[in-house]
Write an enzyme that holds these catalytic residues in place. Structure first.
Site, short mmCIF file in Angstrom:
data_model
loop_
_atom_site.label_atom_id
_atom_site.label_comp_id
_atom_site.label_asym_id
_atom_site.label_seq_id
_atom_site.Cartn_x
_atom_site.Cartn_y
_atom_site.Cartn_z
CE LYS A 1 37.46 48.18 50.42
NZ LYS A 1 37.02 47.99 49.01
CD GLU B 1 44.98 33.04 51.88
OE1 GLU B 1 45.56 32.66 50.83
OE2 GLU B 1 44.92 32.37 52.91
CB CYS C 1 43.82 33.45 43.74
SG CYS C 1 42.74 32.49 44.79
CD GLU D 1 46.52 36.65 39.91
OE1 GLU D 1 46.68 37.80 40.36
OE2 GLU D 1 46.04 35.72 40.58
P1 NAD Z 1 42.67 44.15 44.55
O1 NAD Z 1 43.92 43.93 45.32
O2 NAD Z 1 42.63 45.22 43.55
O3 NAD Z 1 41.46 44.47 45.54
C1 NAD Z 1 41.15 43.62 46.64
C2 NAD Z 1 40.56 44.46 47.74
O4 NAD Z 1 41.55 45.37 48.19
C3 NAD Z 1 39.36 45.30 47.31
O5 NAD Z 1 38.42 45.34 48.36
C4 NAD Z 1 39.98 46.68 47.12
O6 NAD Z 1 39.05 47.72 47.30
C5 NAD Z 1 41.02 46.69 48.22
N1 NAD Z 1 42.12 47.63 48.04
C6 NAD Z 1 42.64 48.12 46.88
N2 NAD Z 1 43.65 48.98 47.15
C7 NAD Z 1 43.79 49.03 48.50
C8 NAD Z 1 44.66 49.70 49.38
N3 NAD Z 1 45.61 50.52 48.94
N4 NAD Z 1 44.54 49.50 50.71
C9 NAD Z 1 43.60 48.66 51.18
N5 NAD Z 1 42.72 47.99 50.39
C10 NAD Z 1 42.81 48.16 49.06
O7 NAD Z 1 42.31 42.75 43.95
P2 NAD Z 1 41.04 42.37 43.06
O8 NAD Z 1 41.30 42.87 41.69
O9 NAD Z 1 39.79 42.76 43.74
O10 NAD Z 1 41.13 40.79 43.11
C11 NAD Z 1 41.94 40.08 42.28
C12 NAD Z 1 43.19 39.63 42.98
O11 NAD Z 1 42.86 38.90 44.15
C13 NAD Z 1 44.01 38.70 42.14
O12 NAD Z 1 45.37 39.04 42.21
C14 NAD Z 1 43.79 37.35 42.80
O13 NAD Z 1 44.79 36.41 42.60
C15 NAD Z 1 43.62 37.71 44.20
N6 NAD Z 1 42.90 36.66 44.92
C16 NAD Z 1 43.60 35.88 45.77
C17 NAD Z 1 42.96 34.85 46.43
C18 NAD Z 1 43.68 33.98 47.40
O14 NAD Z 1 43.04 33.34 48.22
N7 NAD Z 1 44.99 33.92 47.38
C19 NAD Z 1 41.61 34.62 46.20
C20 NAD Z 1 40.94 35.44 45.30
C21 NAD Z 1 41.60 36.47 44.67
#
Ligand code: NAD
Length: 494
Positions: free
Chosen positions: A188, A264, A298, A397
């Site tokens: 997804k 992650e 991140c 963040e």
């Molecule tokens: P997000 O958590 O909003 O979304 C990530 C994914 O989760 C998307 O595909 C979204 O559709 C899905 N999602 C959202 N709500 C959900 C739910 N209730 N159940 C299941 N899936 C759901 O994050 P974002 O805004 O897309 O990305 C930014 C975040 O990602 C930042 O916090 C960043 O630090 C983190 N990030 C972490 C890493 C790492 O390796 N640690 C790498 C890149 C980004």
């Protein structure tokens, strides 16, 4: 991969890509459709199929059937390796298309997407593909009258939920090790960045990945992502995204079939700069670490933790370097940085900056959206000084190009500030004293510590966090272990 530079604008207008769901090797309409809006100019790029829970059910059933009949897991390892290496080469062959789609959907410069994201996707598929027939099982010594075998069995159906900031890289960090060990998958992708995922999945079919082994369900996190996380027939859920969503996914996993979650999550990285460091190098890296990908990493170096004796000197150099990293149209080949990923992300970044400045501090650069006349979402390099380590901008963040400067006066204080967030993903230590480098890097509670560099690494080293940055690293052979179950067979010899 071609080394020539295409006309990105022309390619953006002509590139072809799938827009449906991928289920059982077929492009399938979802329950409804939604618009993908480019942060470059706010225009609608296309409409893609949107999965609901019933579409997720179909995708999981397809992955389950593919797993149970062993059309992939049962294939000779050398043949599976060939498929993945072929797939990796196809990614290279289509580097320009993948790069321009990345730029269109999430706003990073196409040049960078090609050099970093597409390359990472290619290398990850190739590295894990090539590992397939080199990883061995165990046969412990248990005496003359018995044999014991410890095998790593593919864990089954893996659900992957991924973000938009490095769509290609982060999807492939999940897909490649999971498929390498023989699992089947449902991916997804982030709702605003489905195009690269669909394109790479199309290349998988071309490479010979059997139908149903990789399924893609575009859609909303709260619908398709939640359905996957709470599904009773998914064995593992692997996720990259925010800490808040990670918490929801872990809860859904626990409340459904207790599938294993790997998370992650967010970070609040720092550059710790000591007076004995190469200050030019430290300043250049500190500026890069918060402006690269418009700070949407991140691992972004969001805090500059600098010794008070060199603070002014380092800050001057950082400001100079950051001033040069201004946003521009990501389809221009010389854009220093691109757009932020969406209008929503722009609002989120600016909202935190405004709220943070409400606590005091001095704004030294940036602080307001720019290029608003384009209709796109652009935020400039922003630097805030004079805040306390427990202030909002030192803790939360931002996921944008926003740097908070925090001085220290002793090594212990530097470590204390470095560790004083809920996160533990990555940070860098800048010093030419080897003992200090070792002492400080050991004391930092982070998944990764870089010494005299930032964001270095390759596929041989794990990438993951501690504390609320999550658990279960991507990359390296350890990533393959995550998608397997240990199975013991004990044979008593007659
Ligand atoms: P997000 O958590 O909003 O979304 C990530 C994914 O989760 C998307 O595909 C979204 O559709 C899905 N999602 C959202 N709500 C959900 C739910 N209730 N159940 C299941 N899936 C759901 O994050 P974002 O805004 O897309 O990305 C930014 C975040 O990602 C930042 O916090 C960043 O630090 C983190 N990030 C972490 C890493 C790492 O390796 N640690 C790498 C890149 C980004």
């Amino acid at each position: 991969m071609t080394t020539t530079t295409p006309d990105w604008t022309a390619l953006a207008a002509s590139v072809q890509y799938p827009t449906e769901l991928l289920i059982e090797g077929e492009w399938s309409a979802g329950s409804t459709r939604y618009e993908v809006v480019s942060p470059i100019d706010g225009r609608i790029v296309t409409e893609v199929a949107m999965a609901d829970a019933s579409d997720v059910d179909r995708a999981v059933a397809s992955a389950r059937a593919a797993f149970e009949d062993r059309r992939w897991a049962g294939m000779a390892p050398a043949d599976r390796k060939d498929v993945m290496v072929r797939w990796a080469h196809l990614v290279n062959d289509h580097a320009d298309e993948l790069a321009v789609l990345t730029a269109l959907e999430m706003g990073k410069p196409a040049r960078e997407a090609k050099a970093i994201d597409v390359r990472a996707c290619h290398r990850t598929l190739r590295w894990f593909g090539e590992s397939i027939d080199k990883v061995l099982d165990e046969m412990p010594k248990v005496g003359d009258s018995s044999w014991a075998m410890v095998e790593r069995e593919p864990a089954g159906v893996v659900g992957a939920v991924t973000p938009w900031n490095f769509p290609l890289t982060l999807e492939t960090w999940k897909i490649a090790p999971a498929l390498a060990v023989g699992c089947s998958m449902v991916l997804k992708p982030a709702e605003n960045a489905p195009l690269t995922a669909l394109y790479v999945a199309q290349l998988a079919l071309e490479a010979g990945l059997p139908d149903g082994v990789l399924n893609v369900v575009n859609g909303l996190g709260s619908v398709a992502g939640a359905a996957l996380a709470g599904h009773m027939d998914v064995d593992i859920i692997t996720f990259t995204g925010s800490t808040a969503t990670g918490r929801a996914i872990m809860t859904a996993a626990a409340q459904s079939n207790m599938k294993r979650p790997y998370l992650e999550l967010g970070g609040k990285g720092a550059n710790l700069v000591f007076p004995d460091a190469d200050l030019d190098a430290a300043a250049a890296a500190a500026a890069w670490a918060i402006t690269y990908n418009a700070g949407q990493m991140c691992t972004a170096g969001a805090r500059l933790i600098v010794h008070e004796s060199v603070k002014e000197e380092v800050l001057t150099k950082v400001l100079e370097a950051m001033a040069a990293a201004q946003p521009a149209n990501p389809l221009e080949d010389d854009a220093p940085i691109g757009a932020v990923a969406s209008a929503r992300q722009l609002d989120a970044i600016h909202g935190i900056v405004v709220e943070g400045l409400g606590q005091g501090g001095r704004l030294l650069m940036g602080g307001e959206p720019v290029l608003t006349e384009t209709g796109g979402s652009y935020y400039p390099p922003t630097v805030v000084d004079g805040l306390q380590p427990d202030s909002l901008l030192a803790q939360k963040e931002v996921f944008g190009p926003v740097l908070t400067v925090l001085p220290f006066s002793s090594d212990d204080e530097a470590v204390r500030i470095g560790n004083a967030t809920d996160y533990g993903l990555a940070s860098a230590v800048w010093t030419n004293d080897l003992s200090r480098a070792r002492r400080v890097s050991k004391a930092l509670r982070m998944g990764t510590v870089w010494v005299n560099c930032y964001e270095e690494g390759d596929l041989t080293v794990p990438f993951g966090g501690v504390k609320q940055s999550g658990f279960g690293s991507d990359k390296s052979l350890h990533a393959m272990d995550k998608f397997t179950d240990l199975k013991t067979t004990w044979i008593e010899l007659p």
